[in-house]
Enzyme design. Structure first.
Site, PDB file in Angstrom:
ATOM      1  N   CYS A 168     -12.759 -16.959   0.378  1.00 12.25           N
ATOM      2  CA  CYS A 168     -12.913 -17.345  -1.030  1.00 12.25           C
ATOM      3  C   CYS A 168     -14.414 -17.242  -1.292  1.00 12.25           C
ATOM      4  O   CYS A 168     -15.164 -18.198  -1.056  1.00 12.25           O
ATOM      5  CB  CYS A 168     -12.390 -18.767  -1.269  1.00 12.25           C
ATOM      6  SG  CYS A 168     -12.530 -19.335  -2.986  1.00 12.25           S
ATOM      7  N   CYS A 177     -11.889 -11.756  -7.798  1.00 15.14           N
ATOM      8  CA  CYS A 177     -12.908 -11.387  -6.805  1.00 15.14           C
ATOM      9  C   CYS A 177     -12.467 -10.224  -5.916  1.00 15.14           C
ATOM     10  O   CYS A 177     -13.300  -9.509  -5.367  1.00 15.14           O
ATOM     11  CB  CYS A 177     -13.315 -12.589  -5.969  1.00 15.14           C
ATOM     12  SG  CYS A 177     -12.012 -13.300  -4.959  1.00 15.14           S
ATOM     13  N   GLY A 236       3.463  -7.338  -0.816  1.00 10.78           N
ATOM     14  CA  GLY A 236       4.343  -6.196  -0.629  1.00 10.78           C
ATOM     15  C   GLY A 236       5.701  -6.367  -1.271  1.00 10.78           C
ATOM     16  O   GLY A 236       6.295  -5.400  -1.760  1.00 10.78           O
ATOM     17  N   ASP A 286       0.835  -1.207   0.000  1.00  6.30           N
ATOM     18  CA  ASP A 286       0.000   0.000   0.000  1.00  6.30           C
ATOM     19  C   ASP A 286       0.868   1.255   0.000  1.00  6.30           C
ATOM     20  O   ASP A 286       0.644   2.188  -0.771  1.00  6.30           O
ATOM     21  CB  ASP A 286      -0.920   0.018   1.224  1.00  6.30           C
ATOM     22  CG  ASP A 286      -1.805  -1.207   1.322  1.00  6.30           C
ATOM     23  OD1 ASP A 286      -2.458  -1.535   0.331  1.00  6.30           O
ATOM     24  OD2 ASP A 286      -1.815  -1.835   2.389  1.00  6.30           O
ATOM     25  N   CYS A 296     -12.338 -19.288 -11.957  1.00  7.38           N
ATOM     26  CA  CYS A 296     -12.847 -18.133 -11.203  1.00  7.38           C
ATOM     27  C   CYS A 296     -11.683 -17.192 -10.908  1.00  7.38           C
ATOM     28  O   CYS A 296     -10.598 -17.623 -10.507  1.00  7.38           O
ATOM     29  CB  CYS A 296     -13.486 -18.633  -9.910  1.00  7.38           C
ATOM     30  SG  CYS A 296     -14.291 -17.350  -8.928  1.00  7.38           S
ATOM     31  N   GLN A 345       5.273 -16.017   0.215  1.00 12.94           N
ATOM     32  CA  GLN A 345       4.286 -15.713   1.245  1.00 12.94           C
ATOM     33  C   GLN A 345       3.425 -14.525   0.829  1.00 12.94           C
ATOM     34  O   GLN A 345       3.782 -13.748  -0.061  1.00 12.94           O
ATOM     35  CB  GLN A 345       4.985 -15.418   2.577  1.00 12.94           C
ATOM     36  CG  GLN A 345       5.908 -16.513   3.069  1.00 12.94           C
ATOM     37  CD  GLN A 345       5.182 -17.769   3.514  1.00 12.94           C
ATOM     38  OE1 GLN A 345       3.961 -17.853   3.468  1.00 12.94           O
ATOM     39  NE2 GLN A 345       5.949 -18.777   3.945  1.00 12.94           N
TER      40      GLN A 345
END
Length: 391
Positions: A355, A339, A299, A105, A336, A221
């Site tokens: 999910c 989302c 990140g 962010d 899929c 990770q």
């Protein structure tokens, strides 16, 4: 929005006739007792009156919109105009708040906020996560990077919050839904800038290459299971392939082992272990000199981008526009996907097994399980110069 005098909010700027005002979270105006007032707030750039109210006696008003707008304040006392002011940030103290975000962010937002400072010529303070100050402050000597302890040491003319606002359906804090704009551009929209990627400058530890041999950095990770590459053979096959091509494969995740107890994720087999809570400026050094980086929507991928590395990003959970542009973005549209950027789905960050369409079924996390090693391999093979070591 009108507020009573009992709120005891002291605005930072002083106008005539006892009027006070500022642009802390929108536009705020306070008028004293002893008159009949009218207060008008206008967006100068769109020529739209956003607020008009009569106030008998003392009171305060605050705009509904809290993101950057070039407001014009007009105040009349007993029917006569006594004060008008257009928001002008040049040489003013401005606070930009970002401290609730993670590493990715901050990297997405600092570049946007720095462009805002350049655009307006203000004296800026960036409230950021204290652990990230060293990553940015020496790269921007004209900007003050602070944590919460230092916020109250000056009077700010304006404050803007560049954060993810969940559930802001009235668009009070952002002009559009962050899921539609993506993490990469949402800061630009909040700060009134044209939407585009703006890579921030960062501090990189000196010392050159950390190893002589050609190497690739990986980050397996992520902050949630939906962001992992959940293909059970993915990392194993990828690392074997890269080694066969002559590259060292170095894992630079903070955690060697992470994830919930029932779904633990460990460092991929065959990778050189450089995990641990090391300074981000050291991580940036590894990334700057790597042949490329392979990771997820995390990140570390953002840090790799800021360090100048070529980034292969594996993510079916987010739409490609959610992150910075990379020509090596990998997503499988036959399962899929996307989302995280679906405006009809609210993120449940407290649920590690989030999910929304397939939780508890055999299709759970198929957005990343369905990304094959072959698809990632093809993206890597497009990188200029890849494979020349083995020829």
């Amino acid at each position: 929005m009108a507020m009573s005098d009992n709120d005891r909010v002291v605005l930072t700027q002083v106008g005539p006739e006892g009027i006070r005002y500022d642009f802390m979270d929108g536009c705020r105006v306070w008028v004293p007792e002893g008159a009949r007032w009218t207060v008008s707030l206008r967006d100068v750039d769109t020529d739209t009156v956003l607020f008009f109210q009569e106030i008998n006696g003392s009171g305060m008003v605050q705009s509904l919109k809290r993101y950057y707008v070039r407001f014009e304040i007009t105040v009349c006392k007993d029917g006569s105009e006594v004060f008008t002011h257009v928001c002008d940030l040049k040489d003013r103290e401005v606070l930009i708040v970002m401290q609730l975000g993670g590493l990715g962010d901050h990297i997405a937002w600092v570049g946007q906020a720095a462009a805002f400072v350049e655009e307006h010529g203000c004296r800026a303070s960036f409230l950021v996560n204290g652990a990230l100050i060293s990553l940015f402050e020496d790269a921007y000597p004209h900007i003050r990077f602070i944590d919460e302890e230092d916020v109250g040491d000056r009077q700010y003319y304006a404050r803007y919050r560049v954060l993810v606002f969940f559930g802001d359906r009235e668009f009070t804090c952002q002009p559009n839904d962050y899921r539609q704009t993506g993490l990469s551009h949402m800061g630009a929209y909040i700060l009134g800038l044209p939407p585009q990627d703006r890579k921030p400058r960062i501090v990189v530890d000196p010392g050159g290459r950390p190893m002589e041999e050609p190497y690739v950095c990986i980050g397996a990770q992520a902050s949630g299971l939906s962001k992992y590459w959940n293909n059970p053979r993915g990392w194993y096959d990828l690392i074997r392939f890269l080694k066969e091509k002559g590259y060292k494969v170095v894992c630079i995740d903070k955690d060697r082992v992470a994830g919930p107890v029932t779904a633990v994720r460990t460092i991929p087999h065959g990778a050189q272990d450089e995990t641990g809570p090391r300074p981000l400026t050291e991580r940036a050094r590894w990334l700057k000199h790597a042949e490329f980086f392979v990771g997820t929507s995390s990140g570390l991928s953002w840090l790799a981008w800021a360090a100048g590395a070529r980034v292969v990003m594996i993510s079916g959970y987010t739409e490609p526009y959610n992150e910075f542009y990379t020509p090596y973005r990998v997503i499988n549209r036959h399962v899929c996907n996307g989302c995280a950027n679906d405006v009809n789905i609210d993120l449940q960050a407290e649920d590690p097994f989030f999910c929304p369409h397939h939780k508890g079924t055999e299709r759970m996390f198929e957005c990343s399980r369905g990304i094959s090693f072959t698809q990632v391999k093809k993206a890597i093979e497009r990188i200029p110069g890849f494979g020349e070591l083995s020829e």
